[in-house]
Write an enzyme that holds these catalytic residues in place. Structure first.
Site, PDB file in Angstrom:
ATOM      1  N   CYS A   2      -8.220  38.575 -30.408  1.00 54.65           N
ATOM      2  CA  CYS A   2      -8.012  39.635 -29.442  1.00 54.65           C
ATOM      3  C   CYS A   2      -7.376  39.048 -28.194  1.00 54.65           C
ATOM      4  CB  CYS A   2      -9.348  40.289 -29.083  1.00 54.65           C
ATOM      5  SG  CYS A   2     -10.341  40.798 -30.494  1.00 54.65           S
ATOM      6  N   SER A  52      -8.888  43.722 -35.139  1.00 57.59           N
ATOM      7  CA  SER A  52     -10.144  43.780 -35.901  1.00 57.59           C
ATOM      8  C   SER A  52     -10.103  42.828 -37.088  1.00 57.59           C
ATOM      9  CB  SER A  52     -10.394  45.210 -36.399  1.00 57.59           C
ATOM     10  OG  SER A  52     -10.380  46.123 -35.320  1.00 57.59           O
ATOM     11  N   GLY A  76     -11.443  35.230 -30.149  1.00 60.93           N
ATOM     12  CA  GLY A  76     -11.609  34.101 -31.050  1.00 60.93           C
ATOM     13  C   GLY A  76     -12.555  34.388 -32.189  1.00 60.93           C
ATOM     14  N   ASP A 100     -19.602  38.541 -34.431  1.00 56.66           N
ATOM     15  CA  ASP A 100     -19.903  37.289 -33.750  1.00 56.66           C
ATOM     16  C   ASP A 100     -19.958  37.480 -32.237  1.00 56.66           C
ATOM     17  OD1 ASP A 100     -17.160  37.765 -33.710  1.00 56.66           O
ATOM     18  OD2 ASP A 100     -16.598  35.663 -33.899  1.00 56.66           O
TER      19      ASP A 100
END
Length: 617
Positions: A2, A52, A76, A100
């Site tokens: 992102c 995504s 990341g 995450d």
């Protein structure tokens, strides 16, 4: 993968801040075309653009903890997030998503500033603590993912994945860091935290920061330190590399979308593709070449793909495409970069993005495992340095007076310290004097190699090849290799992962004796032996080509010669450079009288970049 933006101040108008952070995020929409999100209060504003990859439905950002006191934006992947998630659940934390990102939030609640050191992956993130008015953030140990910041006179902190995101902010003063122009021209990048924008800095890899009430503190959380293990044989190192690399590649394939691979003619990417193909036999491999066959790596890559049964998807770049893309490429890069290999990489990622969202690539193997010829040269100098320095200096003084002879340059350079003969410092120009004749004004007397001395000073006790590797990890790899890999992939909304640059791979590489990394003539000794056990011998032993580019020939063709000449005769060139010298350089290259390609391209790239950021916007 992102991109994020944001800023924090003592107090600001929330409505105006919302408009500003939205405009900032819009300028990095290419990093995350799948969605956007924002958080704004009267002290902080955070924006996020999402590509995504993991938890497609539940991983939207900014993300909050249970009571809303913490908010995070993150770029990341943390490949050990499931392991950390288990630890956090055992400690009493509950999770609302499978992402995450949420692991980082709860990890910060649990471990505070110890969080970054626990992460295995590539990342940059910022967490805003509304209760304490504190911003906390960090960048991965290699600096795979970018992080820039700018603090103005009012103490307001701007941060983001790309510098261009600062442009819409009213507190950002856009200025050229003109004093660093000589270093850019000599080295191709600035080898420290500065950028070509005055006041804009890179957060170094393996560093974290804390900001509160206008005060910014930056700390290192991880040290890349060699701890050589002399107790293993070469065969044992080969086995260790094979096992550790297999585990790293498996970790780097964690995704909820299809993962592909980049494939060139070299051992590094071939090793990656072969490892992935063991579990995913029909994994797509992507390669790029040129219409000029002698410069193209495609025949090698396609032959290897066919041999292991992996689909090969390739594209070729024409001279017209190469030159037409450069303005766009300099915009995406944020800072001027004259490395011609960024252009085929741009087209490679563009093509791959038509098929997959994630690719694995071979960056980092050379720096960690000893893959550059300059490390072999360092081995020779390391042996010569055993002679007393007064003797070496006397030999150099004598050689300087003699006519040219084979080995004269070695004797001259052998009297210097490793930082003084750093080949990265005079990558484009042999001397500052040669460079300065092209500059319109004198900036300073600092030689480019002086910027590398602080790095060499930190590893003074190591042998020279190892010093060179360590310095490359903190400069060349960080500010050139990884920067262009991130920018060219994200320009096309593609996540690029680098399994050689893994925490476990690094710890292994840092323990391998120097003689098993680079010898006097052979590079990546242990890694190549490991590859020989997995790959055809012709691939494992193939010499590094490094994205060969036919630019040298193209600049002698009238069409492209005139394109560059027009830029050299323009207003930007006249503002910064000695135009008659530029034109002489270009004309002599066209006539075949010099090998001026890298110099020409350094000037040309700067002009294109400056026009994008300071003339057209």
């Amino acid at each position: 993968m992102c991109g994020f933006v944001g800023f924090a101040s003592a107090k600001h108008n929330a409505e105006e801040a919302k408009k500003t952070v939205k405009a900032m995020a819009d300028l990095i929409a290419h990093r995350g075309p799948d969605g956007e999100g924002f958080y704004v209060d009267d002290r902080a504003a955070l924006g996020h653009r999402r590509l995504s990859i993991i938890d497609l439905a539940g991983g939207a950002q900014p993300m909050f903890n249970e009571d809303g006191s913490l908010v995070i934006v993150y770029n990341g992947e943390a490949y050990n997030f499931m392991e950390l998630r288990g630890q956090l659940i055992a400690a009493g934390h509950t999770f609302a998503t499978q992402s995450d990102t949420e692991v980082l939030l709860h990890g910060y609640e649990q471990w505070g500033k110890d969080l970054p050191a626990k992460l295995r992956g590539m990342f940059a993130f910022v967490i805003w603590d509304k209760t304490t008015g504190t911003l906390f953030g960090a960048r991965d140990i290699f600096g795979i993912k970018p992080f820039y910041y700018y603090q103005n006179e009012q103490g307001e902190l701007l941060f983001g994945s790309e510098i261009k995101s600062f442009l819409p902010h009213p507190g950002f003063k856009k200025e050229l860091n003109e004093e660093r122009l000589p270093e850019y021209l000599s080295i191709e990048y600035i080898p420290n935290e500065e950028t070509m924008f005055k006041g804009v800095y890179k957060l170094p890899g393996a560093h974290m920061f804390t900001w509160r009430a206008g005060s910014l503190e930056i700390e290192r959380y991880y040290n890349i330190a060699y701890h050589i293990d002399e107790g293993r044989t070469l065969a044992e190192w080969e086995a260790a590399i094979t096992e550790t690399f297999s585990n790293s590649v498996a970790a780097h394939q964690i995704a909820d979308v299809e993962v592909g691979c980049f494939l060139s003619s070299g051992v590094d990417s071939s090793f990656v593709v072969n490892e992935v193909a063991k579990g995913t036999p029909r994994v797509k491999s992507f390669s790029v070449g040129y219409e000029e066959e002698k410069y193209s790596e495609l025949p090698y890559a396609q032959a290897f793909s066919q041999e292991i049964g992996v689909p090969s998807i390739a594209n070729k770049v024409s001279a017209d495409e190469f030159f037409q893309a450069n303005k766009t490429i300099q915009w995406y890069l944020d800072e001027p970069m004259p490395n011609p290999s960024e252009v085929p990489l741009y087209f490679l990622t563009q093509n791959a993005a038509k098929y997959v969202k994630v690719v694995l690539s071979g960056e980092g193997a050379d720096e960690l495992f000893g893959g550059y010829p300059l490390y072999c040269a360092g081995r020779h100098f390391s042996g010569y340095a055993k002679l007393p320095r007064p003797l070496r200096k006397a030999a150099a003084a004598l050689a300087k007076k003699l006519p040219d002879f084979k080995g004269k340059n070695f004797v001259l350079r052998g009297a210097q310290e490793p930082w003084q003969r750093c080949m990265r410092a005079n990558y484009v120009f042999a001397t500052p004097a040669e460079r300065n004749k092209y500059l319109k004004k004198h900036y300073h007397d600092k030689a480019p190699e002086e910027f590398f001395k602080p790095y060499f000073d930190q590893v003074r006790g190591l042998d020279e090849p190892t010093q060179l590797q360590w310095v490359d990890m903190h400069t060349w790899m960080l500010y050139d290799i990884l920067l262009k890999a991130d920018r060219m992939s994200m320009a096309n909304s593609l996540e690029l992962r680098v399994p050689f640059l893994d925490k476990e791979m690094l710890e292994l590489a840092l323990s391998i004796p120097s003689r098993y990394r680079a010898g006097k003539t052979e590079t990546k000794i242990a890694l190549r032996r490991a590859a020989l056990g997995q790959l055809p011998e012709s691939v494992a032993k193939r010499k590094k080509l490094g994205f060969p580019v036919p630019l040298n020939d193209w600049l002698r063709q009238d069409k492209y010669y005139h394109m560059v000449r027009q830029a050299f005769e323009g207003e930007v060139a006249a503002q910064f450079f000695n135009v008659p010298e530029l034109l002489r350089l270009l004309d002599e290259h066209k006539a075949g009288k010099n090998g001026g390609m890298t110099k020409i391209w350094s000037f040309y790239s700067f002009i294109l970049w400056y026009e994008q950021f300071f003339v057209l916007r």
